[in-house]
Design an enzyme around this catalytic site. Structure first.
Site, PDB file in Angstrom:
ATOM      1  N   TRP A   1      36.952 -15.531  33.511  1.00  0.00           N
ATOM      2  CA  TRP A   1      37.437 -14.223  33.077  1.00  0.00           C
ATOM      3  C   TRP A   1      38.259 -13.553  34.177  1.00  0.00           C
ATOM      4  O   TRP A   1      39.312 -12.976  33.918  1.00  0.00           O
ATOM      5  CB  TRP A   1      36.255 -13.366  32.666  1.00  0.00           C
ATOM      6  CG  TRP A   1      36.518 -12.045  32.002  1.00  0.00           C
ATOM      7  CD1 TRP A   1      35.708 -10.951  32.079  1.00  0.00           C
ATOM      8  CD2 TRP A   1      37.596 -11.658  31.135  1.00  0.00           C
ATOM      9  NE1 TRP A   1      36.219  -9.919  31.332  1.00  0.00           N
ATOM     10  CE2 TRP A   1      37.380 -10.332  30.733  1.00  0.00           C
ATOM     11  CE3 TRP A   1      38.727 -12.322  30.671  1.00  0.00           C
ATOM     12  CZ2 TRP A   1      38.254  -9.642  29.901  1.00  0.00           C
ATOM     13  CZ3 TRP A   1      39.615 -11.630  29.835  1.00  0.00           C
ATOM     14  CH2 TRP A   1      39.365 -10.320  29.454  1.00  0.00           C
TER      15      TRP A   1
ATOM     16  N   ARG B   1      34.798 -15.882  45.424  1.00  0.00           N
ATOM     17  CA  ARG B   1      33.626 -15.528  46.239  1.00  0.00           C
ATOM     18  C   ARG B   1      33.364 -16.545  47.338  1.00  0.00           C
ATOM     19  O   ARG B   1      32.738 -16.225  48.343  1.00  0.00           O
ATOM     20  CB  ARG B   1      32.386 -15.406  45.335  1.00  0.00           C
ATOM     21  CG  ARG B   1      32.392 -14.154  44.472  1.00  0.00           C
ATOM     22  CD  ARG B   1      31.149 -14.088  43.602  1.00  0.00           C
ATOM     23  NE  ARG B   1      31.136 -15.157  42.597  1.00  0.00           N
ATOM     24  CZ  ARG B   1      30.048 -15.589  41.988  1.00  0.00           C
ATOM     25  NH1 ARG B   1      28.870 -15.086  42.312  1.00  0.00           N
ATOM     26  NH2 ARG B   1      30.119 -16.536  41.071  1.00  0.00           N
TER      27      ARG B   1
ATOM     28  N   SER C   1      37.014 -11.021  24.063  1.00  0.00           N
ATOM     29  CA  SER C   1      38.046 -11.488  24.988  1.00  0.00           C
ATOM     30  C   SER C   1      37.696 -12.850  25.573  1.00  0.00           C
ATOM     31  O   SER C   1      37.263 -12.948  26.720  1.00  0.00           O
ATOM     32  CB  SER C   1      38.238 -10.466  26.115  1.00  0.00           C
ATOM     33  OG  SER C   1      36.981 -10.061  26.654  1.00  0.00           O
TER      34      SER C   1
ATOM     35  N   LYS D   1      24.971  -7.735  23.184  1.00  0.00           N
ATOM     36  CA  LYS D   1      25.576  -8.706  22.263  1.00  0.00           C
ATOM     37  C   LYS D   1      25.324 -10.129  22.745  1.00  0.00           C
ATOM     38  O   LYS D   1      25.244 -11.060  21.928  1.00  0.00           O
ATOM     39  CB  LYS D   1      27.063  -8.414  22.062  1.00  0.00           C
ATOM     40  CG  LYS D   1      27.921  -8.451  23.312  1.00  0.00           C
ATOM     41  CD  LYS D   1      28.468  -9.816  23.629  1.00  0.00           C
ATOM     42  CE  LYS D   1      29.245  -9.803  24.935  1.00  0.00           C
ATOM     43  NZ  LYS D   1      29.764 -11.148  25.298  1.00  0.00           N
TER      44      LYS D   1
ATOM     45  N   ARG E   1      29.064 -19.130  25.417  1.00  0.00           N
ATOM     46  CA  ARG E   1      27.963 -19.745  26.165  1.00  0.00           C
ATOM     47  C   ARG E   1      26.615 -19.308  25.615  1.00  0.00           C
ATOM     48  O   ARG E   1      25.666 -20.100  25.552  1.00  0.00           O
ATOM     49  CB  ARG E   1      28.053 -19.361  27.652  1.00  0.00           C
ATOM     50  CG  ARG E   1      29.274 -19.909  28.344  1.00  0.00           C
ATOM     51  CD  ARG E   1      29.186 -19.720  29.843  1.00  0.00           C
ATOM     52  NE  ARG E   1      29.102 -18.338  30.259  1.00  0.00           N
ATOM     53  CZ  ARG E   1      30.147 -17.586  30.580  1.00  0.00           C
ATOM     54  NH1 ARG E   1      31.374 -18.086  30.518  1.00  0.00           N
ATOM     55  NH2 ARG E   1      29.989 -16.336  30.963  1.00  0.00           N
ATOM     56  N   ASN E   2      26.492 -18.045  25.221  1.00  0.00           N
ATOM     57  CA  ASN E   2      25.211 -17.543  24.733  1.00  0.00           C
ATOM     58  C   ASN E   2      24.881 -18.116  23.358  1.00  0.00           C
ATOM     59  O   ASN E   2      23.745 -18.499  23.094  1.00  0.00           O
ATOM     60  CB  ASN E   2      25.249 -16.016  24.698  1.00  0.00           C
ATOM     61  CG  ASN E   2      25.339 -15.420  26.086  1.00  0.00           C
ATOM     62  OD1 ASN E   2      24.366 -15.332  26.811  1.00  0.00           O
ATOM     63  ND2 ASN E   2      26.550 -15.024  26.481  1.00  0.00           N
TER      64      ASN E   2
ATOM     65  N   VAL F   1      27.130 -19.190  33.925  1.00  0.00           N
ATOM     66  CA  VAL F   1      25.977 -18.312  33.713  1.00  0.00           C
ATOM     67  C   VAL F   1      25.832 -17.943  32.239  1.00  0.00           C
ATOM     68  O   VAL F   1      26.816 -17.627  31.562  1.00  0.00           O
ATOM     69  CB  VAL F   1      26.123 -17.025  34.553  1.00  0.00           C
ATOM     70  CG1 VAL F   1      24.968 -16.058  34.280  1.00  0.00           C
ATOM     71  CG2 VAL F   1      26.181 -17.370  36.038  1.00  0.00           C
TER      72      VAL F   1
END
Length: 333
Positions: free
Chosen positions: A11, A31, A138, A192, A256-257, A280
């Site tokens: 994202w 990161r 998105s 959500k 993914r969820n 994740v």
């Protein structure tokens, strides 16, 4: 506008591409140093968003401090569990941020230890900074490809600045709406993902169109009820940050969820699925946090409760269905 994106997942990378296309001075800061070096060398995010070349004028930052110096907008593109650490690292470099940037969170979830939503975490660590959340249906790959997308920017910043950032983030392929309901958008964004796990269970168990339609209808209602208890405006849950994101995440093959729930329905344990993942599943942690908050605040959320029992107590999905179908009859509200 000078835009810095901290975090180079799918994202964050997609928004960096969008901002670059829109003519903004854009810096993407991964990161991890090794990831930054890989992106700079390959000019493509093979790890999280393969297939979308990074233009030569999209800057790859190796450190946070230089990227903050002229930033007018900082997008915090990390998972919820990494937000506090990221913002703490930003605080140590804030003396360099002379442009007083707006900090926009992209993560979706709630801190388990504090029950704080993302903007509250940022405000705690960076008092006085303008904060916002960007959310909506998105899919990162579609944004990266320049396919039409609409999202919502929620901020309590003064109107002139909010309108300026809204205009800067908008473009021919990304339409940004604006609201002041930060809590509502953040609660919807987190919840959500929880209910998308349940949608995946419906798919994996092959319960049929009737069952999934009923599930989505009642889950959306429950999401709005829980969010309103937290201080969100009910209308927000039927807008882009609520219904829009909910529909996309509960039905998208890329979600993914949703696929996590589908895989559980096929007999895989949550622990096994999480141990083998590279990305994740935000809904897993959000389920625990919101279930605990609902118990504490005595908020009635039966679907959320059943998903929590399934993920954390090993409950059989078929038992969850029986319990929900066997609840006391009532009028539809």
């Amino acid at each position: 506008m000078n835009v810095t994106i901290l975090g180079a997942g799918a994202w964050g990378t997609a928004l960096a591409l969008h901002c670059n296309r829109s003519g903004h001075i854009t810096t993407l800061v991964p990161r991890r140093l090794e990831q930054a070096l890989a992106l700079a060398a390959a000019r493509e995010n093979h790890e999280y968003l393969p297939g979308y070349p990074l233009p030569a004028d999209l800057q790859i930052g190796l450190e946070v401090r230089p990227a903050l110096m002229e930033a007018e907008v900082v997008l915090l593109a990390c998972p919820m569990r990494g937000l506090r650490e990221l913002v703490q690292s930003v605080r140590q470099q804030m003396d360099a941020a002379w442009a007083r940037p707006m900090f926009i969170t992209l993560c979706k979830g709630m801190e388990m230890e504090t029950f704080k939503l993302p903007c509250a975490v940022v405000a705690e660590i960076l008092p006085g900074a303008d904060t916002a959340v960007l959310s909506g249906p998105s899919h990162a790959a579609e944004v990266a490809a320049g396919q039409p997308t609409a999202v919502v920017l929620a901020t309590q910043a003064e109107d002139e600045r909010a309108r300026g950032v809204q205009a800067a983030l908008s473009g021919p392929t990304l339409r940004v709406y604006r609201t002041r309901d930060v809590i509502g958008v953040e609660a919807a964004a987190a919840l959500k993902n929880v209910y998308a796990i349940g949608a995946g269970l419906c798919d994996g168990l092959k319960l049929g169109d009737n069952a999934k339609a009923a599930y989505l209808t009642r889950a959306l209602h429950e999401m709005a009820t829980v969010g309103a208890h937290l201080g969100g405006q009910t209308a927000t849950f039927y807008g882009l940050g609520g219904f829009g994101d909910f529909v996309a995440t509960c039905n998208g093959q890329w979600s993914r969820n949703r696929t996590f729930g589908e895989d559980i329905a096929k007999g895989n344990s949550p622990e096994k699925l999480l141990s083998n993942r590279h990305t994740v599943v935000e809904g897993y942690g959000a389920t625990a946090a919101f279930a605990a908050l609902c118990r504490q605040e005595k908020i009635v959320a039966p679907i959320l409760g059943e998903i929590q029992a399934l993920l954390y107590a090993g409950q059989d999905p078929h038992l969850a269905i029986q319990r929900l179908m066997g609840r006391e009859l009532k009028a539809e509200d």
